[in-house]
Design an enzyme around this catalytic site. Structure first.
Site, PDB file in Angstrom:
ATOM      1  N   ARG A  71      26.048  54.448  26.405  1.00 34.45           N
ATOM      2  CA  ARG A  71      26.602  54.106  27.720  1.00 34.45           C
ATOM      3  C   ARG A  71      26.091  52.727  28.155  1.00 34.45           C
ATOM      4  O   ARG A  71      26.852  51.921  28.696  1.00 34.45           O
ATOM      5  CB  ARG A  71      26.244  55.166  28.758  1.00 34.45           C
ATOM      6  CG  ARG A  71      26.961  56.481  28.561  1.00 34.45           C
ATOM      7  CD  ARG A  71      26.647  57.466  29.674  1.00 34.45           C
ATOM      8  NE  ARG A  71      27.276  57.078  30.934  1.00 34.45           N
ATOM      9  CZ  ARG A  71      27.032  57.683  32.096  1.00 34.45           C
ATOM     10  NH1 ARG A  71      26.166  58.695  32.157  1.00 34.45           N
ATOM     11  NH2 ARG A  71      27.649  57.286  33.195  1.00 34.45           N
TER      12      ARG A  71
ATOM     13  N   CYS B 289      20.357  55.009  36.661  1.00 36.40           N
ATOM     14  CA  CYS B 289      21.026  55.797  35.626  1.00 36.40           C
ATOM     15  C   CYS B 289      22.502  55.833  35.988  1.00 36.40           C
ATOM     16  O   CYS B 289      23.060  54.836  36.428  1.00 36.40           O
ATOM     17  CB  CYS B 289      20.410  57.190  35.522  1.00 36.40           C
ATOM     18  SG  CYS B 289      20.494  58.152  37.061  1.00 36.40           S
TER      19      CYS B 289
END
Length: 276
Positions: A176, A234
């Protein structure tokens, strides 16, 4: 400093003491299954379920998928779960503390003096042969008053500044960060200048945290020199709390959280994105 973790033997002993901790079941997973269903199927005796999406966060919006909860929303949930200022609290989830750490961070941010996370979570509890129950305790009679701001946070501008002049850790999976995949947020990639630091690398293969010296070495290798000039993000501010727990174990308890995280950053088309 008291460790932010509690082991299964320590918790079992504490539950049999005259002053047992309040237990919070914070099971949650991105995309399910619903934590409430897992709680109903079996949980630690006396534990209250706390819904991460509805009680440990405000509704999704411009500030991200899991904005910090309104203080009164949080206080209501914690009092229902029996949280008191004069009793210790232990949060747990299914295993690696990826969601329990959110409760740990929020309680500390809100001013609670004694909150810990069960190392290894429910999986470690069951592996040790301890029982579960399906009984639901009566609503608690907590008195905890939320006093927000006891832990540092940064906004999008602050995160960008630390990426340039300090250290900004990206706690998501490496793919990611690199922009190879993005399962839920508007754009793939990372905040320019951020350093990849997946939370899974804080853990042993069985879902326990690495020893403090190993964690300290990890964060040193990632470039941490000044905790006060470091922040973590995050996807939506949940697993970043897990990184902050690991940093606290390593002796760095002044690192900031970027609550909006990638879900806020990527939703603003004016924010630049890097892929690599």
């Amino acid at each position: 400093m008291t460790s932010p973790l509690i082991t299964v033997p320590e918790l079992a002993a504490a539950l049999g003491s005259e002053r047992p901790p309040v237990l919070l079941d914070v099971r949650w997973a991105l995309g399910g299954p619903p934590g409430a269903e897992e709680y109903a199927a079996g949980h630690l005796p006396g534990a209250h379920y706390v819904d991460l999406d509805r009680e440990l966060a405000d509704p999704p919006g411009p500030a991200g998928r899991h904005p910090l909860p309104d203080p009164e929303r949080l206080a209501t949930a914690l009092r229902r779960a029996g949280v008191r200022a004069d009793r210790p609290v232990v949060a747990y989830d299914a295993g690696p503390a990826l969601s329990a750490a959110r409760a740990w961070w929020l309680l500390r941010w809100a001013g609670h003096p004694d909150v810990r996370v069960l190392d290894g979570g429910l999986a470690a509890w069951r592996a040790a042969g301890h029982p579960l129950t399906t009984g639901t305790p009566a609503p608690g009679e907590g008195d905890f008053k939320v006093d927000p701001g006891h832990l540092p946070t940064v906004d999008a501008r602050g995160a960008a500044e630390l990426a340039r002049t300090g250290l900004l850790l990206d706690a998501r999976a490496g793919e990611r960060y690199r922009g190879e995949t993005e399962p839920i947020d508007p754009r793939a990639g990372h905040i320019p200048g951020a350093t990849s630091a997946p939370t899974t690398e804080n853990l042993t293969p069985d879902g326990h945290f690495l020893p403090a010296p190993a964690l300290a070495a990890r964060f040193t290798a990632l470039g941490l020199t000044d905790p006060a000039r470091t922040a973590v993000y995050c996807g939506s501010g949940v697993t970043a709390a897990h990184q902050l727990l690991a940093l606290t174990l390593a002796g760095h308890d002044t690192v900031a959280l970027y609550p909006g995280s990638w879900s806020e950053w990527s939703a603003d088309p004016q924010n630049p994105v890097e892929t690599s």
